[in-house]
Scaffold this active site. Structure first.
Site, PDB file in Angstrom:
ATOM      1  N   HIS A 113      -2.800  10.169  -1.390  1.00 39.90           N
ATOM      2  CA  HIS A 113      -3.008   8.843  -1.960  1.00 39.90           C
ATOM      3  C   HIS A 113      -2.991   8.875  -3.487  1.00 39.90           C
ATOM      4  O   HIS A 113      -2.560   7.915  -4.128  1.00 39.90           O
ATOM      5  CB  HIS A 113      -4.330   8.250  -1.454  1.00 39.90           C
ATOM      6  CG  HIS A 113      -4.190   7.540  -0.145  1.00 39.90           C
ATOM      7  ND1 HIS A 113      -4.046   8.221   1.039  1.00 39.90           N
ATOM      8  CD2 HIS A 113      -4.132   6.218   0.158  1.00 39.90           C
ATOM      9  CE1 HIS A 113      -3.938   7.346   2.035  1.00 39.90           C
ATOM     10  NE2 HIS A 113      -3.982   6.129   1.532  1.00 39.90           N
ATOM     11  N   GLU A 129       0.839  -1.198   0.000  1.00 41.70           N
ATOM     12  CA  GLU A 129       0.000   0.000   0.000  1.00 41.70           C
ATOM     13  C   GLU A 129       0.871   1.243   0.000  1.00 41.70           C
ATOM     14  O   GLU A 129       1.548   1.551   0.991  1.00 41.70           O
ATOM     15  CB  GLU A 129      -0.938   0.025   1.216  1.00 41.70           C
ATOM     16  CG  GLU A 129      -1.826   1.269   1.237  1.00 41.70           C
ATOM     17  CD  GLU A 129      -2.711   1.359   2.455  1.00 41.70           C
ATOM     18  OE1 GLU A 129      -3.345   2.413   2.661  1.00 41.70           O
ATOM     19  OE2 GLU A 129      -2.773   0.364   3.210  1.00 41.70           O
TER      20      GLU A 129
END
Length: 630
Positions: free
Chosen positions: A616, A310
């Site tokens: 992100h 991630e």
């Protein structure tokens, strides 16, 4: 494996290309066609050495030369055929070695050169008269057909082996074969090697590689594919764990028709996982490991390894570590340390189940039960016994210390000893299962949230206003309000069980994977409540995480694998602590809690400042095409 094309073949190919150029030149010239043959001998010196080009003797010499070359021609073709088999490329069907029709050489060359001369003259006349070249008379058509038939005969005469068995390959493959190999080198037909083609994925191309399968391995693979040999028995039958993994992998590819390219086989000690970490292995998965820190915890600095796929997670945790470091560090407190196991037993009546409950919870009986339990290990020490009744079923929750091991096997052995001891006084007790889910392992459960399991840790830090503003890019009031409405009220509205936090499981999972912990125990280990409060007249931020069930160990399981062991060594908690049993595992639990504190602090700040989506989009997106190719 032959990795290159014979230089002789390349020369022949180049010669034919140049010969085509010379033919087109002579079409527009007045030179006799006999000169074409003179040029031909230049490009094929190996076949024309010693030939007299005088017209009277040429035909006889070429006839003798052809007979001398016949054997060498077949040998060369055989070498080429061997090369094609070794490279394992698709072949274009072609005739075997050309067996020349016994035509007298004088008649053949007279007809051949006459045809050439006639066609060249006719071609030149059509060009001069502007006549379409595709318009031909019957005579010209017959001449063209005879000319092509003569060319085929002539190719056989010169023994051009590349026409008979040449692999047609792409330009990319040709570059792969351009390494040097001695001319005429051949591959033995009796080799015990069977090439198996694999495809290795690269950024811009697919490059062919080969995996070597011996005849002996091929026999075992066939046995696995046919079902004669069970896949799980390969290690015991072969006595070689790596070879067993390879054979199982190839057999799996053949059975499923799916490729395992990209799943590494080399680089793992398969002996180290036998009977401990994984059964029936076919390779291993690569997970990137990033470092967050230094994390200043209890006056010591830790570089925290995090294995994750991630994006943004390591960077975010690292920012939290920076804020904690700039604030003077964090402090951790270990509240409990005990692994649990809860078997379920059944009696004929609820009364009998209650009698055993009273017996187990009687303090006078604890020493006797503890001595029985502790026989299973020199580290396992019984701490408490708690019971719960459901009708005539009794759930007994044993808690014990386990040293530096996570301790599930250790506590299970101790429980088994106690159950055998109890059977003497309670012969009507029916043991339904060694685990009755009252433990509770790998499941979110209120008993773990309230009573704790493994290590119970609380970690705290005070972040000055200046650090909140400059490092975390937000303010104290916003963080306190967000924590109240998100982590507390929002989680309560969702009916969360131990999930009163922003993303504790993110950090727990990453550290667990890097240090060889059981990743499934992330479920209860991520139980966490994050608290934020303004202190010092509202200027500074007090932040804490309370985690009641962190289940970790520094010995056993995946901790002994090379990569995970290196990460434990980085933290200074590798293996068992010889001075104080269990100290390394307790320190690791504190590091996990401290890392969660850093992760919570950073993510909450990003949300409060409105930076979550932006970060992100920058660090957790990929433009690569990952669609399946096999």
């Amino acid at each position: 494996m032959i990795q290159s094309r014979c230089p002789r073949d390349k020369t022949n190919l180049l010669a034919h290309k140049l010969l085509a150029v010379y033919l087109s030149i002579y079409i527009h010239s007045n030179q006799p066609p006999f000169l074409i043959l003179e040029q031909l001998t230049i490009f094929y010196p190996q076949h024309s050495k010693g030939i007299d080009l005088r017209k009277g003797s040429f035909v006889k010499q070429m006839d003798a030369k052809r007979k001398d070359m016949q054997g060498a021609h077949f040998d060369h073709q055989s070498d080429d055929h061997q090369m094609v088999k070794a490279v394992n490329k698709k072949m274009v069907d072609s005739p075997k070695s050309f067996d020349g029709i016994p035509v007298p050489m004088g008649i053949f060359f007279t007809v051949f050169f006459s045809l050439v001369y006639y066609l060249l003259i006719r071609w030149r006349e059509k060009i001069r008269n502007s006549t379409p070249l595709h318009v031909v008379t019957m005579t010209e058509m017959a001449a063209i057909i005879t000319f092509f038939a003569s060319c085929i005969y002539l190719l056989g005469f010169f023994g051009m082996s590349f026409v008979q068995a040449t692999p047609f390959i792409d330009t990319e493959e040709e570059e792969e074969l351009d390494e040097t190999t001695p001319c005429g080198a051949a591959v033995s037909c009796e080799s015990d090697i069977v090439p198996v083609k694999q495809v290795v994925k690269k950024e811009t191309e697919m490059a062919a590689t080969e995996t070597i399968v011996t005849k002996e391995d091929e026999e075992v693979i066939q046995a696995v594919v046919s079902g004669k040999t069970p896949s799980y028995s390969l290690e015991s039958k072969l006595g070689d764990c790596k070879r067993a993994a390879f054979i199982r992998r190839v057999a799996l590819e053949r059975i499923t028709g799916k490729s395992l390219d990209g799943l590494p086989l080399e680089g793992l000690d398969y002996e180290s996982i036998l009977g401990q970490c994984c059964e029936m292995p076919v390779g291993y998965v690569q997970i990137p490991v990033g470092i967050a820190g230094p994390l200043l915890l209890d006056g010591k600095e830790f570089s925290v390894p995090m294995a994750t796929t991630e994006g943004c997670l390591v960077a975010s945790t690292n920012r939290g570590c920076k804020a904690i470091y700039a604030s003077g560090g964090a402090t951790s407190i270990l509240l409990k340390d005990g692994m649990t196991r809860a078997p379920v037993v059944r009696f004929a009546t609820a009364k009998r189940a209650a009698e055993l409950k009273f017996f187990l919870e009687e303090p006078l009986n604890f020493e006797t039960l503890a001595s029985v339990f502790n026989k299973s290990s020199r580290f396992g020490r019984l701490q408490t016994i708690r019971c719960a009744i459901a009708g005539k079923n009794l759930y007994i929750r044993f808690t014990c210390s386990t040293g530096d091991a996570m301790g599930m096997n250790m506590v299970s052995k101790g429980v088994q000893n106690v159950l055998e001891y109890l059977h003497a006084d309670f012969p009507d007790m029916d043991v339904i299962g060694i685990s009755g889910n009252y433990c509770s392992d790998k499941k979110p459960a209120a008993v773990n949230w309230i009573e704790g399991r493994g290590k119970s840790v609380v970690c705290e830090a005070i972040i000055p206003e200046e650090v909140v503003n400059k490092v975390l890019k937000t303010n104290v009031a916003s963080l306190v309000e967000l924590n109240m409405l998100k982590n507390l009220t929002g989680s309560a509205m969702a009916g969360a069980l131990g999930g009163f936090n922003a993303h504790a499981s993110n950090i727990v999972s990453a550290v667990y994977l890097a240090t060889g912990q059981d990743p499934a125990q992330n479920v209860e280990s991520s139980h966490c409540i994050t608290m934020m409060e303004a202190v010092n007249d509202g200027r500074d931020l007090h932040v804490s995480v309370t985690m009641p069930s962190i289940e970790v160990g520094t010995v056993g399981g995946g901790t002994q694998l090379a990569s995970q062991s290196a990460c434990l060594n980085l933290l200074g908690v590798k293996g068992a602590n010889k001075e104080s049993a269990g100290e390394n595992a307790r320190k690791l639990a504190k590091v996990v809690a401290g890392s969660v504190l850093a992760g919570e602090l950073s993510l909450m700040s990003a949300i409060a400042a409105g930076q979550l989506v932006k970060s992100h989009m920058k660090y957790n997106r990929s433009d690569k095409d990952v669609s399946a190719k096999h």
